[in-house]
Motif scaffolding. Structure first.
Motif, PDB file in Angstrom:
ATOM      1  N   VAL A  67       5.120   5.191 -11.534  1.00  0.00           N
ATOM      2  CA  VAL A  67       6.328   4.367 -11.666  1.00  0.00           C
ATOM      3  C   VAL A  67       7.571   5.179 -11.337  1.00  0.00           C
ATOM      4  CG1 VAL A  67       7.734   3.056 -13.306  1.00  0.00           C
ATOM      5  CG2 VAL A  67       5.259   2.806 -13.327  1.00  0.00           C
ATOM      6  N   SER A  68       7.570   6.479 -11.637  1.00  0.00           N
ATOM      7  CA  SER A  68       8.741   7.301 -11.349  1.00  0.00           C
ATOM      8  C   SER A  68       9.014   7.377  -9.848  1.00  0.00           C
ATOM      9  CB  SER A  68       8.554   8.712 -11.913  1.00  0.00           C
ATOM     10  OG  SER A  68       7.584   9.443 -11.170  1.00  0.00           O
ATOM     11  N   TRP A  69       7.980   7.287  -9.021  1.00  0.00           N
ATOM     12  CA  TRP A  69       8.202   7.325  -7.574  1.00  0.00           C
ATOM     13  C   TRP A  69       8.991   6.110  -7.094  1.00  0.00           C
ATOM     14  CZ3 TRP A  69       2.310   8.453  -7.086  1.00  0.00           C
ATOM     15  CH2 TRP A  69       2.065   9.778  -7.467  1.00  0.00           C
ATOM     16  N   GLN A  70       8.972   5.039  -7.875  1.00  0.00           N
ATOM     17  CA  GLN A  70       9.745   3.859  -7.523  1.00  0.00           C
ATOM     18  C   GLN A  70      11.096   3.844  -8.226  1.00  0.00           C
ATOM     19  OE1 GLN A  70       8.322   1.408  -5.511  1.00  0.00           O
ATOM     20  NE2 GLN A  70      10.141   0.135  -5.452  1.00  0.00           N
ATOM     21  N   VAL A  71      11.124   4.301  -9.473  1.00  0.00           N
ATOM     22  CA  VAL A  71      12.323   4.158 -10.301  1.00  0.00           C
ATOM     23  C   VAL A  71      13.385   5.199  -9.967  1.00  0.00           C
ATOM     24  CG1 VAL A  71      13.174   4.322 -12.676  1.00  0.00           C
ATOM     25  CG2 VAL A  71      11.103   3.019 -12.182  1.00  0.00           C
ATOM     26  N   LEU A  72      12.983   6.454  -9.761  1.00  0.00           N
ATOM     27  CA  LEU A  72      13.970   7.510  -9.545  1.00  0.00           C
ATOM     28  C   LEU A  72      14.817   7.284  -8.299  1.00  0.00           C
ATOM     29  CD1 LEU A  72      12.024  10.736 -10.608  1.00  0.00           C
ATOM     30  CD2 LEU A  72      13.718   9.452 -11.895  1.00  0.00           C
ATOM     31  N   PRO A  73      14.251   6.940  -7.136  1.00  0.00           N
ATOM     32  CA  PRO A  73      15.126   6.659  -5.996  1.00  0.00           C
ATOM     33  C   PRO A  73      15.996   5.426  -6.203  1.00  0.00           C
ATOM     34  CG  PRO A  73      12.876   7.109  -5.271  1.00  0.00           C
ATOM     35  CD  PRO A  73      12.838   6.934  -6.747  1.00  0.00           C
ATOM     36  N   MET A  74      15.503   4.460  -6.971  1.00  0.00           N
ATOM     37  CA  MET A  74      16.216   3.195  -7.105  1.00  0.00           C
ATOM     38  C   MET A  74      17.376   3.289  -8.081  1.00  0.00           C
ATOM     39  SD  MET A  74      14.542  -0.562  -7.731  1.00  0.00           S
ATOM     40  CE  MET A  74      13.529   0.064  -9.057  1.00  0.00           C
ATOM     41  N   PHE A  75      17.197   3.986  -9.196  1.00  0.00           N
ATOM     42  CA  PHE A  75      18.215   4.010 -10.244  1.00  0.00           C
ATOM     43  C   PHE A  75      18.959   5.347 -10.351  1.00  0.00           C
ATOM     44  CE2 PHE A  75      15.346   0.639 -11.813  1.00  0.00           C
ATOM     45  CZ  PHE A  75      16.269  -0.384 -11.877  1.00  0.00           C
ATOM     46  N   TYR A  76      18.365   6.433  -9.874  1.00  0.00           N
ATOM     47  CA  TYR A  76      19.009   7.738  -9.974  1.00  0.00           C
ATOM     48  C   TYR A  76      19.466   8.271  -8.625  1.00  0.00           C
ATOM     49  CZ  TYR A  76      17.653   8.210 -14.841  1.00  0.00           C
ATOM     50  OH  TYR A  76      17.527   8.024 -16.195  1.00  0.00           O
ATOM     51  N   GLY A  77      19.208   7.529  -7.558  1.00  0.00           N
ATOM     52  CA  GLY A  77      19.626   7.982  -6.244  1.00  0.00           C
ATOM     53  C   GLY A  77      18.851   9.172  -5.731  1.00  0.00           C
ATOM     54  N   ALA A  78      17.708   9.484  -6.321  1.00  0.00           N
ATOM     55  CA  ALA A  78      16.933  10.651  -5.905  1.00  0.00           C
ATOM     56  C   ALA A  78      16.293  10.409  -4.546  1.00  0.00           C
ATOM     57  CB  ALA A  78      15.845  10.966  -6.934  1.00  0.00           C
ATOM     58  N   THR A  79      16.100  11.484  -3.801  1.00  0.00           N
ATOM     59  CA  THR A  79      15.373  11.351  -2.543  1.00  0.00           C
ATOM     60  C   THR A  79      13.910  11.025  -2.850  1.00  0.00           C
ATOM     61  OG1 THR A  79      14.929  13.726  -2.567  1.00  0.00           O
ATOM     62  CG2 THR A  79      16.853  12.975  -1.327  1.00  0.00           C
ATOM     63  N   PRO A  80      13.322  10.107  -2.120  1.00  0.00           N
ATOM     64  CA  PRO A  80      11.928   9.725  -2.396  1.00  0.00           C
ATOM     65  C   PRO A  80      10.982  10.908  -2.267  1.00  0.00           C
ATOM     66  CG  PRO A  80      12.970   8.144  -0.919  1.00  0.00           C
ATOM     67  CD  PRO A  80      13.912   9.305  -1.030  1.00  0.00           C
ATOM     68  N   HIS A  81       9.935  10.883  -3.076  1.00  0.00           N
ATOM     69  CA  HIS A  81       8.904  11.918  -2.971  1.00  0.00           C
ATOM     70  C   HIS A  81       8.232  11.840  -1.602  1.00  0.00           C
ATOM     71  CE1 HIS A  81       9.513  12.254  -7.224  1.00  0.00           C
ATOM     72  NE2 HIS A  81       8.541  13.126  -7.369  1.00  0.00           N
ATOM     73  N   SER A  82       7.876  12.980  -1.080  1.00  0.00           N
ATOM     74  CA  SER A  82       7.131  13.002   0.172  1.00  0.00           C
ATOM     75  C   SER A  82       5.714  12.476  -0.069  1.00  0.00           C
ATOM     76  CB  SER A  82       7.073  14.416   0.739  1.00  0.00           C
ATOM     77  OG  SER A  82       6.324  15.262  -0.126  1.00  0.00           O
ATOM     78  N   ARG A  89       0.853  -1.185   0.000  1.00  0.00           N
ATOM     79  CA  ARG A  89       0.000   0.000   0.000  1.00  0.00           C
ATOM     80  C   ARG A  89       0.887   1.233   0.000  1.00  0.00           C
ATOM     81  NH1 ARG A  89      -5.056  -1.941  -1.213  1.00  0.00           N
ATOM     82  NH2 ARG A  89      -5.355  -3.930  -0.114  1.00  0.00           N
ATOM     83  N   ASN A  90       1.118   1.792  -1.169  1.00  0.00           N
ATOM     84  CA  ASN A  90       1.907   3.013  -1.254  1.00  0.00           C
ATOM     85  C   ASN A  90       1.382   3.847  -2.415  1.00  0.00           C
ATOM     86  OD1 ASN A  90       2.931   1.767  -3.577  1.00  0.00           O
ATOM     87  ND2 ASN A  90       4.787   1.059  -2.555  1.00  0.00           N
ATOM     88  N   ALA A  91       2.032   4.993  -2.641  1.00  0.00           N
ATOM     89  CA  ALA A  91       1.560   5.918  -3.674  1.00  0.00           C
ATOM     90  C   ALA A  91       1.689   5.317  -5.069  1.00  0.00           C
ATOM     91  CB  ALA A  91       2.344   7.227  -3.581  1.00  0.00           C
ATOM     92  N   THR A  92       2.717   4.496  -5.293  1.00  0.00           N
ATOM     93  CA  THR A  92       2.893   3.891  -6.608  1.00  0.00           C
ATOM     94  C   THR A  92       1.721   2.980  -6.955  1.00  0.00           C
ATOM     95  OG1 THR A  92       5.306   4.000  -6.461  1.00  0.00           O
ATOM     96  CG2 THR A  92       4.373   2.395  -7.978  1.00  0.00           C
ATOM     97  N   VAL A  93       1.290   2.173  -6.009  1.00  0.00           N
ATOM     98  CA  VAL A  93       0.157   1.276  -6.258  1.00  0.00           C
ATOM     99  C   VAL A  93      -1.125   2.084  -6.467  1.00  0.00           C
ATOM    100  CG1 VAL A  93      -1.212  -0.605  -5.307  1.00  0.00           C
ATOM    101  CG2 VAL A  93       1.267  -0.576  -4.963  1.00  0.00           C
ATOM    102  N   SER A  94      -1.309   3.137  -5.677  1.00  0.00           N
ATOM    103  CA  SER A  94      -2.492   3.992  -5.874  1.00  0.00           C
ATOM    104  C   SER A  94      -2.479   4.641  -7.250  1.00  0.00           C
ATOM    105  CB  SER A  94      -2.535   5.070  -4.788  1.00  0.00           C
ATOM    106  OG  SER A  94      -2.617   4.499  -3.504  1.00  0.00           O
TER     107      SER A  94
END
Length: 378
Positions: A207-222, A147-152
């Motif tokens: 999908v970007s909320w999952q991919v950007l932190p995983m592959f680009y090292g970005a801080t997760p979206h709030s 249950r997270n924003a990506t699934v929603s």
């Protein structure tokens, strides 16, 4: 504050057979080639009118043949891996693919030749393909343990797809000898808005909320930014649909703006969310991660999957180059960068650390400015 490890939420053991998404991915470029062939055959006449049969055929080769085909395959992969929900009866993906191809080919042929029977068979095939895809996918996302924003966002995207397909099939009645349901420009406008903003924009954002932190090292979206994005997309889908329903029922007040203009205004929340807020937060997250951590700290946080991939590339290249000696140094600058990235030859530590950064230099300067003083990020 440390960045959470997003790979921990991936359910890689539940990934479907590789043939399931690959079948859709391989077919999508064929639709793009077919669109190019249609342009070669009809030339400028395929681009001169919004309502020309060849224009409609070209449009649906891009939307159904390329976009929908790619995103169907992606969802078969994303639902079990990201949401942790196995898609029931995944073997139906073969029928979905076959019906989608048959329906697309029949729709293009029926529109160009103005053959009612072919168009009707194509519409039935497309409707059946959407139902065979939608029912198992909706069931999987509804029962998803994650249950997270990506699934929603995935749920919102699938709902938008169903609504866009419903409107498209309803409008297609006008091409099989039945009356068009209403103002053609209004229906097409809402149909395109729901498809591109709700379906495509919603899925890419999620999908970007999952991919950007995983592959680009970005801080997760709030959590707040994800909710704002989802709320904007949902409003941009629901409000134009409401305008269309009121116009169809004939109860739209005469004092209100013209329906097409009103529907465009109602779609603004989704436009702002998809084209403004989501890109800004994504680039800002990359910028914060890039300036918060030193190269050495970033290197220690690289994901195991990326390290394993780099090790496999090294193992494949080094035997062909022979022993590791200082002489193995490409002459060109791109070659030297590749060698430093893969760890081949000798390079000073500073350059190695710089090349190991997982964040590319794509952040605009006004986003990348580090904050100093009491308000600096920890």
């Amino acid at each position: 504050m440390s960045t959470p490890r997003w790979t921990g939420s991936l359910q890689l053991d539940q990934a479907p057979p590789l043939a399931v998404p690959t079948t859709f991915f391989v077919t999508a470029p064929i639709a793009a080639f077919a669109a190019g062939g249609l342009l070669l055959a009809y030339g400028a006449s395929a681009l001169t009118s919004n309502w020309a049969p060849q224009t409609l055929a070209l449009t649906h080769l891009g939307t159904l043949g390329f976009l929908a085909m790619t995103m169907f395959g992606a969802l078969y992969q994303l639902a079990p891996v990201v949401a942790g929900a196995r898609v029931p009866a995944v073997g139906l993906s073969r029928a979905v693919h076959a019906l989608l191809v048959l329906g697309l080919a029949g729709l293009v042929a029926g529109l160009i030749t103005a053959t009612t029977a072919v168009t009707m068979v194509a519409l039935l095939s497309l409707a059946l393909a959407v139902m065979l895809f939608m029912v198992p996918m909706a069931r999987a996302l509804h029962r998803a343990p994650t249950r997270n924003a990506t699934v929603s966002g995935m749920r919102l995207a699938v709902s938008s797809l169903l609504l866009a397909m419903f409107l498209g099939l309803w409008m297609a009645h006008g091409h099989i000898g039945m009356p068009f349901p209403g103002s053609r420009s209004l229906w097409v406008q809402v149909h395109l808005g729901i498809g591109f903003l709700g379906w495509v924009g919603g899925l890419i954002s999620a999908v970007s909320w999952q991919v950007l932190p995983m592959f680009y090292g970005a801080t997760p979206h709030s959590e707040a930014s994800c909710r704002v994005t989802l709320a904007g997309i949902a409003l941009g889908v629901a409000l134009p649909t409401l305008v269309l329903a009121l116009d169809f029922a004939g109860v739209l007040p005469a004092s209100w703006p013209e329906p097409s203009r009103l529907a465009a205004l109602c779609a603004l929340p989704a436009v702002i969310a998809v084209w403004c807020l989501q890109p800004f937060w994504a680039l800002r997250g990359i910028a914060i991660a890039r300036h918060r951590e030193s190269p050495s700290a970033t290197a220690t946080r690289r994901e195991p999957a990326l390290l394993a991939r780099r090790a496999r590339i090294r193992g494949a290249i080094r035997p062909a180059l022979g022993p590791r000696t200082p002489a193995v140094r490409p002459a060109s600058e791109p070659g030297r960068r590749l060698a430093r990235h893969l760890g081949l030859g000798r390079a000073d530590r500073a350059r190695d650390a710089e090349s190991d950064r997982p964040v590319p230099g794509v952040v605009p300067p006004f986003l990348a400015r580090p904050r100093t003083g009491s308000g600096a990020l920890a």
